[in-house]
Design a protein around this motif. Structure first.
Motif, mmCIF file in Angstrom:
data_model
loop_
_atom_site.group_PDB
_atom_site.id
_atom_site.type_symbol
_atom_site.label_atom_id
_atom_site.label_comp_id
_atom_site.label_asym_id
_atom_site.label_seq_id
_atom_site.Cartn_x
_atom_site.Cartn_y
_atom_site.Cartn_z
ATOM 1 N N ALA A 296 0.812 -1.214 0.000
ATOM 2 C CA ALA A 296 0.000 0.000 0.000
ATOM 3 C C ALA A 296 0.846 1.265 0.000
ATOM 4 C CB ALA A 296 -0.933 0.001 1.204
ATOM 5 N N ARG A 297 2.128 1.142 0.338
ATOM 6 C CA ARG A 297 3.002 2.309 0.329
ATOM 7 C C ARG A 297 3.498 2.586 -1.090
ATOM 8 N NH1 ARG A 297 5.015 -0.849 4.775
ATOM 9 N NH2 ARG A 297 4.293 -0.017 6.772
ATOM 10 N N GLY A 298 3.954 3.789 -1.305
ATOM 11 C CA GLY A 298 4.437 4.156 -2.630
ATOM 12 C C GLY A 298 3.350 4.809 -3.469
ATOM 13 N N SER A 299 3.694 5.068 -4.706
ATOM 14 C CA SER A 299 2.777 5.762 -5.618
ATOM 15 C C SER A 299 2.372 4.826 -6.749
ATOM 16 C CB SER A 299 3.439 7.018 -6.193
ATOM 17 O OG SER A 299 4.578 6.670 -6.956
ATOM 18 N N TRP A 300 1.240 5.193 -7.372
ATOM 19 C CA TRP A 300 0.765 4.413 -8.500
ATOM 20 C C TRP A 300 1.661 4.607 -9.723
ATOM 21 C CZ3 TRP A 300 -2.602 0.618 -8.268
ATOM 22 C CH2 TRP A 300 -3.536 0.589 -7.226
ATOM 23 N N ARG A 301 2.344 5.739 -9.818
ATOM 24 C CA ARG A 301 3.193 5.979 -10.984
ATOM 25 C C ARG A 301 4.347 4.985 -11.022
ATOM 26 N NH1 ARG A 301 5.240 12.002 -11.958
ATOM 27 N NH2 ARG A 301 2.966 12.185 -12.234
ATOM 28 N N SER A 302 5.003 4.792 -9.887
ATOM 29 C CA SER A 302 6.097 3.817 -9.850
ATOM 30 C C SER A 302 5.581 2.394 -10.046
ATOM 31 C CB SER A 302 6.838 3.926 -8.514
ATOM 32 O OG SER A 302 5.949 3.686 -7.419
ATOM 33 N N HIS A 303 4.375 2.126 -9.537
ATOM 34 C CA HIS A 303 3.790 0.802 -9.725
ATOM 35 C C HIS A 303 3.505 0.530 -11.201
ATOM 36 C CE1 HIS A 303 1.253 -2.713 -9.170
ATOM 37 N NE2 HIS A 303 0.286 -2.097 -9.835
ATOM 38 N N PHE A 304 2.958 1.503 -11.919
ATOM 39 C CA PHE A 304 2.669 1.317 -13.331
ATOM 40 C C PHE A 304 3.944 1.197 -14.155
ATOM 41 C CE2 PHE A 304 -1.614 3.402 -12.519
ATOM 42 C CZ PHE A 304 -2.298 2.204 -12.627
ATOM 43 N N SER A 305 4.995 1.886 -13.738
ATOM 44 C CA SER A 305 6.267 1.762 -14.469
ATOM 45 C C SER A 305 6.840 0.362 -14.320
ATOM 46 C CB SER A 305 7.260 2.808 -13.961
ATOM 47 O OG SER A 305 7.545 2.603 -12.590
ATOM 48 N N ARG A 306 6.759 -0.209 -13.110
ATOM 49 C CA ARG A 306 7.221 -1.589 -12.924
ATOM 50 C C ARG A 306 6.326 -2.574 -13.666
ATOM 51 N NH1 ARG A 306 7.750 0.396 -7.626
ATOM 52 N NH2 ARG A 306 5.802 -0.640 -7.024
ATOM 53 N N LEU A 307 5.023 -2.290 -13.674
ATOM 54 C CA LEU A 307 4.095 -3.168 -14.386
ATOM 55 C C LEU A 307 4.352 -3.138 -15.885
ATOM 56 C CD1 LEU A 307 1.579 -4.996 -14.040
ATOM 57 C CD2 LEU A 307 0.181 -2.954 -14.347
ATOM 58 N N ARG A 308 4.639 -1.955 -16.423
ATOM 59 C CA ARG A 308 4.911 -1.840 -17.850
ATOM 60 C C ARG A 308 6.230 -2.513 -18.219
ATOM 61 N NH1 ARG A 308 4.448 3.103 -17.948
ATOM 62 N NH2 ARG A 308 6.631 3.709 -17.808
ATOM 63 N N ALA A 309 7.224 -2.403 -17.337
ATOM 64 C CA ALA A 309 8.527 -3.009 -17.639
ATOM 65 C C ALA A 309 8.484 -4.533 -17.583
ATOM 66 C CB ALA A 309 9.574 -2.482 -16.653
ATOM 67 N N SER A 310 7.620 -5.089 -16.768
ATOM 68 C CA SER A 310 7.569 -6.547 -16.611
ATOM 69 C C SER A 310 6.547 -7.222 -17.520
ATOM 70 C CB SER A 310 7.248 -6.897 -15.154
ATOM 71 O OG SER A 310 5.992 -6.355 -14.777
ATOM 72 N N THR A 311 5.769 -6.453 -18.261
ATOM 73 C CA THR A 311 4.714 -7.021 -19.099
ATOM 74 C C THR A 311 5.282 -7.510 -20.422
ATOM 75 O OG1 THR A 311 3.058 -5.553 -18.114
ATOM 76 C CG2 THR A 311 2.507 -6.576 -20.213
ATOM 77 N N ASP A 312 4.964 -8.723 -20.774
ATOM 78 C CA ASP A 312 5.284 -9.265 -22.088
ATOM 79 C C ASP A 312 4.114 -8.924 -23.008
ATOM 80 O OD1 ASP A 312 6.055 -10.637 -24.307
ATOM 81 O OD2 ASP A 312 6.394 -12.559 -23.297
ATOM 82 N N TRP A 313 4.316 -7.935 -23.875
ATOM 83 C CA TRP A 313 3.214 -7.419 -24.678
ATOM 84 C C TRP A 313 2.735 -8.424 -25.713
ATOM 85 C CZ3 TRP A 313 0.861 -3.590 -22.573
ATOM 86 C CH2 TRP A 313 1.565 -2.686 -21.778
ATOM 87 N N ARG A 314 3.596 -9.322 -26.147
ATOM 88 C CA ARG A 314 3.149 -10.363 -27.071
ATOM 89 C C ARG A 314 2.190 -11.328 -26.379
ATOM 90 N NH1 ARG A 314 8.931 -12.413 -29.022
ATOM 91 N NH2 ARG A 314 9.183 -12.218 -26.751
ATOM 92 N N LEU A 315 2.521 -11.691 -25.142
ATOM 93 C CA LEU A 315 1.633 -12.556 -24.382
ATOM 94 C C LEU A 315 0.334 -11.836 -24.026
ATOM 95 C CD1 LEU A 315 1.336 -15.328 -23.062
ATOM 96 C CD2 LEU A 315 2.387 -14.383 -20.990
ATOM 97 N N ALA A 316 0.430 -10.532 -23.719
ATOM 98 C CA ALA A 316 -0.781 -9.763 -23.414
ATOM 99 C C ALA A 316 -1.674 -9.648 -24.642
ATOM 100 C CB ALA A 316 -0.388 -8.374 -22.904
ATOM 101 N N ALA A 317 -1.065 -9.443 -25.825
ATOM 102 C CA ALA A 317 -1.864 -9.378 -27.054
ATOM 103 C C ALA A 317 -2.511 -10.720 -27.351
ATOM 104 C CB ALA A 317 -0.977 -8.939 -28.214
ATOM 105 N N LEU A 318 -1.794 -11.815 -27.085
ATOM 106 C CA LEU A 318 -2.376 -13.135 -27.291
ATOM 107 C C LEU A 318 -3.554 -13.368 -26.353
ATOM 108 C CD1 LEU A 318 -2.222 -15.887 -28.709
ATOM 109 C CD2 LEU A 318 -0.610 -16.611 -26.923
ATOM 110 N N GLY A 319 -3.424 -12.930 -25.095
ATOM 111 C CA GLY A 319 -4.530 -13.068 -24.152
ATOM 112 C C GLY A 319 -5.743 -12.248 -24.554
ATOM 113 N N MET A 320 -5.512 -11.001 -25.008
ATOM 114 C CA MET A 320 -6.633 -10.176 -25.452
ATOM 115 C C MET A 320 -7.301 -10.747 -26.697
ATOM 116 S SD MET A 320 -5.421 -6.230 -24.734
ATOM 117 C CE MET A 320 -3.833 -6.387 -25.554
#
Length: 250
Positions: free
Chosen positions: A177-201
């Protein structure tokens, strides 16, 4: 050498499921606006709680302990009073679901609490779709399903290593719960495999198209009696006209 993709920590997954839970609550409470149900106090209450859960994830730790001890007895008594006074089971069940969603928004949730939040929100959306018979029900259901899949994925991966989730002590802020959403989204974007996300969508979109085709292929029947859920709520007239028209009347 190919650089290894960073992995999300348990704190990142915990913050993700917390945000998805608040978004699911917002999507479900919006459906109550389209139903003829007296819940004008609960709707803004749940909306404010969901927004506060997203803006400030640390504020549930400020609640005193007696709130958690008296929450479920109060909810049970409120439901019994509502059911006996209104004598309409469906509006009472909807208000009960909103009370439970509100409590899940102001407390830190375990895995079973997240699953309960998904079921409560799905109950509100399905009931609204059956009562209103609106095309917007399909859009709301698709949005709710997309968010629910992301939330369930985070719930599954958070303790995929076999570790049991720790109970949240009242007054203690979790590390996610500590920290900011901006840093959380940056980590989420860096760890996301966009090919796998596109396949899931794409798989989700194909499932939606297939479900639509199956729905169109199902034969229609003229059912004289309405659905059973329609009998659990009383209709009130919205116009100022009566059914009897006689000369001299307005």
């Amino acid at each position: 050498m190919e650089r290894k993709r960073p992995q999300l920590s348990s704190d990142d997954l915990g913050r993700l499921r917390w945000g998805m839970g608040a978004l699911l609550a917002l999507l479900s409470v919006v459906t109550v606006f389209f139903m003829d149900i007296d819940a004008w106090l609960l709707m803004p209450l749940v909306t404010v709680a969901a927004i506060m859960a997203i803006v400030r994830p640390t504020w549930p730790a400020l609640l005193p302990k007696f709130v958690h001890r008296l929450a479920f007895p109060f909810i049970a008594l409120a439901f019994v009073y509502d059911l006996t006074s209104s004598e309409e089971p469906l509006p009472a069940l909807i208000r009960l679901a909103m009370l439970l969603i509100f409590y899940r928004l102001i407390t830190y949730r375990q895995r079973r609490d997240d699953l309960q939040l998904v079921l409560l929100g799905l109950f509100l959306i399905v009931v609204a779709g059956v009562i209103t018979v609106s095309l917007s029900f399909a859009v709301q259901l698709l949005a709710f399903t997309s968010c629910a899949l992301v939330m369930l994925l985070a719930v599954t991966l958070e303790h995929a290593d076999g570790s049991s989730p720790n109970a949240y002590a009242p007054g203690v802020v979790p590390t996610w719960a500590r920290g900011s959403w901006r840093s959380h989204f940056s980590r989420l974007r860096a760890s996301t495999d966009w090919r796998l996300a596109a396949l899931g969508m794409a798989a989700f979109g194909g499932l939606v198209v297939l479900s639509g085709l199956l729905f169109l292929a199902i034969p229609r029947f003229d059912i004289q009696s309405s659905l059973f859920i329609d009998r659990l709520i009383s209709r009130t007239t919205k116009t100022g006209f009566s059914e009897d028209i006689r000369f001299g009347d307005v």
